[in-house]
Design an enzyme around this catalytic site. Sequence first.
Site, mmCIF file in Angstrom:
data_model
loop_
_atom_site.group_PDB
_atom_site.id
_atom_site.type_symbol
_atom_site.label_atom_id
_atom_site.label_comp_id
_atom_site.label_asym_id
_atom_site.label_seq_id
_atom_site.Cartn_x
_atom_site.Cartn_y
_atom_site.Cartn_z
ATOM 1 N N GLU A 1 -5.777 1.102 -2.990
ATOM 2 C CA GLU A 1 -4.411 1.493 -3.347
ATOM 3 C C GLU A 1 -3.406 0.427 -2.940
ATOM 4 O O GLU A 1 -2.488 0.084 -3.701
ATOM 5 C CB GLU A 1 -4.093 2.821 -2.656
ATOM 6 C CG GLU A 1 -2.716 3.376 -2.957
ATOM 7 C CD GLU A 1 -2.522 4.770 -2.372
ATOM 8 O OE1 GLU A 1 -1.358 5.106 -2.081
ATOM 9 O OE2 GLU A 1 -3.513 5.491 -2.195
ATOM 10 N N ARG A 2 -3.563 -0.108 -1.767
ATOM 11 C CA ARG A 2 -2.596 -1.093 -1.264
ATOM 12 C C ARG A 2 -2.720 -2.426 -1.979
ATOM 13 O O ARG A 2 -1.716 -3.105 -2.214
ATOM 14 C CB ARG A 2 -2.767 -1.219 0.254
ATOM 15 C CG ARG A 2 -2.265 0.022 0.966
ATOM 16 C CD ARG A 2 -2.768 0.204 2.372
ATOM 17 N NE ARG A 2 -2.218 1.455 2.914
ATOM 18 C CZ ARG A 2 -2.619 2.032 4.043
ATOM 19 N NH1 ARG A 2 -3.594 1.471 4.763
ATOM 20 N NH2 ARG A 2 -2.066 3.157 4.461
ATOM 21 N N GLY B 1 24.970 -11.362 -11.993
ATOM 22 C CA GLY B 1 26.382 -11.030 -11.901
ATOM 23 C C GLY B 1 26.662 -9.585 -12.292
ATOM 24 O O GLY B 1 25.832 -8.688 -12.096
#
Length: 381
Positions: A246-247, A343
């Site tokens: 999973e990690r 921006g």
Amino acid sequence: MTDSPYFGDEHNELRRQIRRFVETEVVPQGEAWEREGATPREVLRRMGGLGFLGIRYPEAYGGSAMDTLATMVLAEELGRSTFGGFAITVLVHTDMASPHLANAGSPEQQERWMPGVVSGETITAVAVTEPDAGSDVAGIRTHAVQTRGGWLLNGAKMFITNGVHADLTFVAAKTEADEPRSRSVTIFAVEKGAEGFRVGRALDKMGWRSSDTAELVFEDCFVPDANVLGDVHRGFYAIMRNFQNERLVLGAQCIGEASKALEMTVDYVRQRKAFGGTLWDKQAIRQRLSQRLAEVEAGRQLLYHSAWLDAQGRDCVKEVSMVKAYCGELVNRVMYDCQQFHGGFGYMREAAIERMTRDARVQAIGGGATEVMLEEVAKRV
């Protein structure tokens, strides 16, 4: 696509296929899925038909029987879609929930459910987290007691991805009050529509909005003995085992997201006019982006090496924990800078970078918070 010594022709072809699917089937529709709060089932079935949901599973069930590195290709390319909710919908199914069936399911259970998992007809979820237990798996309170022919399950689970629409949910529950916390958890396969099982509520999230997330409630939910997954009282170890996969997957998703964000931002600042030139002409901007590019490449190599170690069957808990901690934090730094350099436009909902920034925040939380991962590293220093 950068050549890598970790990948062969089969991996590279898989990457091309997934990227093509994402560009043609996901990106044009993703905004609608964000509004709807879920990825359509038909999309998952199409992915199943193309072989994307069974990359690691046996050919007997329609899978490709590939390795950990192939999963990194899938997760990285889904991360590049710019729709984190879509990506996590797929990855929970392929690499966080269904591996419990693949790892611990009996031959009968695999024969029963795995073909549908691979085809996309049977969508899966995994229910471990509770209101008072996240990374502390042994602290769960949902419990099950034996009854005639099965078990009665009671409790609640929280923040469950795919929880609303899943057909099959793998639920962790306490089954032995007197045993040590790590020897008192069992995993149950709970089917949609089971008596006593309901979705408490769908949850509204900051990001990952094209994935469904739910609170699940179990009130004397009957689970037959045939739906006990693996050995009784051994579920804690099954959960720990799959945490590594999973990690790694979440780390790969982070790398895909960060890479795509940087590509988009470099393109934007090279075109955006300001102060008699482009933003790319400004040393501060191009150097900051170059620094982030270097950090992402470093994370990618750590990810690939850790996946290679896992594919070789070598102990890599420390390296995988580093991947999750580093990539989860890095993707947030990357998104901050990319949104900054977009921006005012980067703050608008019509900008992909705005959505990606929201989606990335949870990467330092879910699947093992950064602080927990760093403790795992510290234990092994």
